[in-house]
Write a protein that holds these residues in place. Structure first.
Motif, PDB file in Angstrom:
ATOM      1  N   ASN A  87       7.676   5.773 -18.000  1.00  0.00           N
ATOM      2  CA  ASN A  87       8.337   6.477 -16.908  1.00  0.00           C
ATOM      3  C   ASN A  87       7.358   7.290 -16.092  1.00  0.00           C
ATOM      4  O   ASN A  87       6.515   8.007 -16.642  1.00  0.00           O
ATOM      5  N   ARG A  88       7.484   7.167 -14.783  1.00  0.00           N
ATOM      6  CA  ARG A  88       6.660   7.929 -13.852  1.00  0.00           C
ATOM      7  C   ARG A  88       7.539   8.448 -12.727  1.00  0.00           C
ATOM      8  O   ARG A  88       8.606   7.883 -12.455  1.00  0.00           O
ATOM      9  N   PRO A  89       7.095   9.494 -12.020  1.00  0.00           N
ATOM     10  CA  PRO A  89       7.889   9.969 -10.878  1.00  0.00           C
ATOM     11  C   PRO A  89       8.070   8.862  -9.842  1.00  0.00           C
ATOM     12  O   PRO A  89       7.139   8.110  -9.558  1.00  0.00           O
TER      13      PRO A  89
ATOM     14  N   PRO B 175       0.109   7.594  -8.491  1.00  0.00           N
ATOM     15  CA  PRO B 175      -1.028   7.013  -9.210  1.00  0.00           C
ATOM     16  C   PRO B 175      -0.943   5.492  -9.268  1.00  0.00           C
ATOM     17  O   PRO B 175       0.151   4.919  -9.299  1.00  0.00           O
ATOM     18  N   GLU B 176      -2.103   4.843  -9.284  1.00  0.00           N
ATOM     19  CA  GLU B 176      -2.138   3.385  -9.354  1.00  0.00           C
ATOM     20  C   GLU B 176      -1.622   2.910 -10.707  1.00  0.00           C
ATOM     21  O   GLU B 176      -1.787   3.573 -11.728  1.00  0.00           O
ATOM     22  N   GLN B 177      -0.997   1.743 -10.690  1.00  0.00           N
ATOM     23  CA  GLN B 177      -0.504   1.135 -11.913  1.00  0.00           C
ATOM     24  C   GLN B 177      -1.063  -0.272 -12.055  1.00  0.00           C
ATOM     25  O   GLN B 177      -1.385  -0.931 -11.077  1.00  0.00           O
TER      26      GLN B 177
ATOM     27  N   PRO C 230       0.795  -1.242   0.000  1.00  0.00           N
ATOM     28  CA  PRO C 230       0.000   0.000   0.000  1.00  0.00           C
ATOM     29  C   PRO C 230       0.821   1.283   0.000  1.00  0.00           C
ATOM     30  O   PRO C 230       0.265   2.369  -0.139  1.00  0.00           O
ATOM     31  N   MET C 231       2.141   1.190   0.147  1.00  0.00           N
ATOM     32  CA  MET C 231       2.932   2.400   0.354  1.00  0.00           C
ATOM     33  C   MET C 231       2.833   3.396  -0.795  1.00  0.00           C
ATOM     34  O   MET C 231       2.703   4.606  -0.564  1.00  0.00           O
ATOM     35  N   ALA C 232       2.912   2.914  -2.037  1.00  0.00           N
ATOM     36  CA  ALA C 232       2.859   3.839  -3.177  1.00  0.00           C
ATOM     37  C   ALA C 232       1.559   4.630  -3.173  1.00  0.00           C
ATOM     38  O   ALA C 232       1.547   5.842  -3.430  1.00  0.00           O
ATOM     39  N   GLN C 233       0.463   3.953  -2.869  1.00  0.00           N
ATOM     40  CA  GLN C 233      -0.835   4.640  -2.812  1.00  0.00           C
ATOM     41  C   GLN C 233      -0.870   5.633  -1.660  1.00  0.00           C
ATOM     42  O   GLN C 233      -1.337   6.766  -1.820  1.00  0.00           O
ATOM     43  N   TRP C 234      -0.382   5.239  -0.501  1.00  0.00           N
ATOM     44  CA  TRP C 234      -0.349   6.147   0.653  1.00  0.00           C
ATOM     45  C   TRP C 234       0.495   7.380   0.370  1.00  0.00           C
ATOM     46  O   TRP C 234       0.201   8.460   0.873  1.00  0.00           O
ATOM     47  N   LEU C 235       1.534   7.211  -0.431  1.00  0.00           N
ATOM     48  CA  LEU C 235       2.402   8.336  -0.759  1.00  0.00           C
ATOM     49  C   LEU C 235       1.825   9.223  -1.858  1.00  0.00           C
ATOM     50  O   LEU C 235       2.411  10.244  -2.215  1.00  0.00           O
TER      51      LEU C 235
END
Length: 377
Positions: free
Chosen positions: A249-251, A158-160, A150-155
């Motif tokens: 590429n994404r941030p 965007p969802e991938q 869940p960390m990417a979402q909490w940060l």
């Protein structure tokens, strides 16, 4: 207050922890599972990862392999031998991952396993990481919790898209012979492939569709493939696991935080290689956070740029090849896989000796030539 809190003790998180701790920073590594833990994964690792570390990986390697075998719908076999300086490593993730964690601990990193993170809060110039075992504070935080963490979402990233892979682990009563091969099967799985990677005493048999819809009934594919090796589906244990394949590429950074490994969607869209890019991202993230702790305000942005330039740029070519290959896999097998140089190039790619950009135009011309008479040359 830690200099950095890393969530997830896989190869990406452990690589980050090792290099940060080695540079004298206080590091806390949080892992929800109790270590060592099983991780569904076929377990092929490029030996090139050793260049970024100063310890011997031998205790974590289950076996090494050079022989590769391909089939088309279980027939038309092609065999080759890797010509790289070092053979490909086969690892068991419970052993390999725990070994990396232990190396980080020898440098001073602290580990808390069996500790699931329940939430994070940015408190100005530090992060508060909340867990079932209390809260911890860190100047920087690293999301290394994999494709389904869940960390990417909490940060706020965007969802991938998440691809779903299936793995059948089949143990054997005796060690496998040295003559066995790394196996790839094309044609049975639409938009993807099957594989069978031998370990010292057992097989990891996998399946995944890399484009279009995810596979649903993995047994439909894994069972006949296992039978082709004289194995039965009931002999093994079946698992599914998510993959975050590179798709542009994404941030990879934001306020005092970075993504690494599958949380950053680093998996190769053609070969599904995931361990090497995960470790590369961890090494780069550690360097960036070290610079940030020393006052470089642009260090995290430089991490994103570096991953884009050194990994993402090449994954664009891998994605283009994959798009064409999986659209016409029969032609791809005939004009690509069956070429004598195919295994040599595969080994060079996995070893980091060449990049997709070095071979992409030639490969795509051959694949296109199979579609348009006279184009292949």
């Amino acid at each position: 207050m830690y200099d950095c809190i890393i969530v997830g003790a896989g190869p990406a998180g452990s690589a980050t922890a090792y290099h940060l701790a080695k540079q004298g920073h206080s590091v806390l590594l949080l892992e929800k599972a109790a270590l060592p833990r099983y991780k569904p994964c076929s377990g092929a690792v490029s030996p090139s990862v050793a260049q970024w570390f100063d310890f011997d990986f031998a205790p974590a390697i289950d076996r090494t392999m050079r022989k590769v075998r391909y089939t088309w719908k279980l027939g038309d076999p092609v065999e080759g031998e890797l010509q790289t300086a070092e053979p490909i490593w086969m690892v068991r993730r419970d052993v390999f991952d725990h070994f990396l964690v232990q190396q980080a601990q020898t440098q001073g990193a602290q580990l808390q396993d069996s500790t699931a993170v329940t939430g994070i809060e940015l408190k100005g110039d530090y992060w508060q990481v909340n867990t079932a075992n209390g809260s911890f504070e860190g100047s920087y935080v690293v999301a290394a919790d994999g494709a389904d963490g869940p960390m990417a979402q909490w940060l706020g990233f965007p969802e991938q898209e998440v691809r779903l892979a299936g793995v059948l682990e089949v143990p054997t009563n005796t060690p496998l012979e040295d003559t066995c091969a790394i196996n790839f099967e094309f044609g049975l799985v639409k938009n993807g492939c099957l594989w069978n990677f031998p370990k010292h005493q057992g097989y990891s048999i996998g399946a995944c569709a890399f484009r279009g819809k995810n596979l649903q009934e993995f047994k439909t594919y894994l069972e006949p493939y296992a039978q082709s090796f004289g194995l039965s589906y009931s002999q093994g244990s079946a698992f599914t696991h998510p993959l975050k394949v590179w798709d542009g590429n994404r941030p990879l950074h934001r306020d005092r935080a970075v993504l690494v490994g599958e949380a950053a969607a680093t998996v190769d869209p053609l070969s599904a290689e995931g361990i090497r890019p995960a470790m590369v991202s961890g090494v780069k993230a550690a360097g960036a956070i070290h610079q940030a702790l020393n006052g470089n305000a642009e260090a995290l942005a430089a991490y994103t740029r570096s991953m884009h330039e050194e990994w993402g740029a090449d994954m664009q070519w891998a994605q283009r090849i994959a798009s064409l290959f999986y659209r016409v896999p029969g032609i791809g097998y005939r004009v690509g896989i069956k070429r004598p140089t195919a295994t040599q190039r595969l080994g060079q790619l996995l070893a980091g000796e060449i990049r997709y950009a070095d071979v992409a135009n030639r490969v795509m011309k051959r694949l296109g030539g199979g579609l348009i008479p006279g184009l292949g040359g």
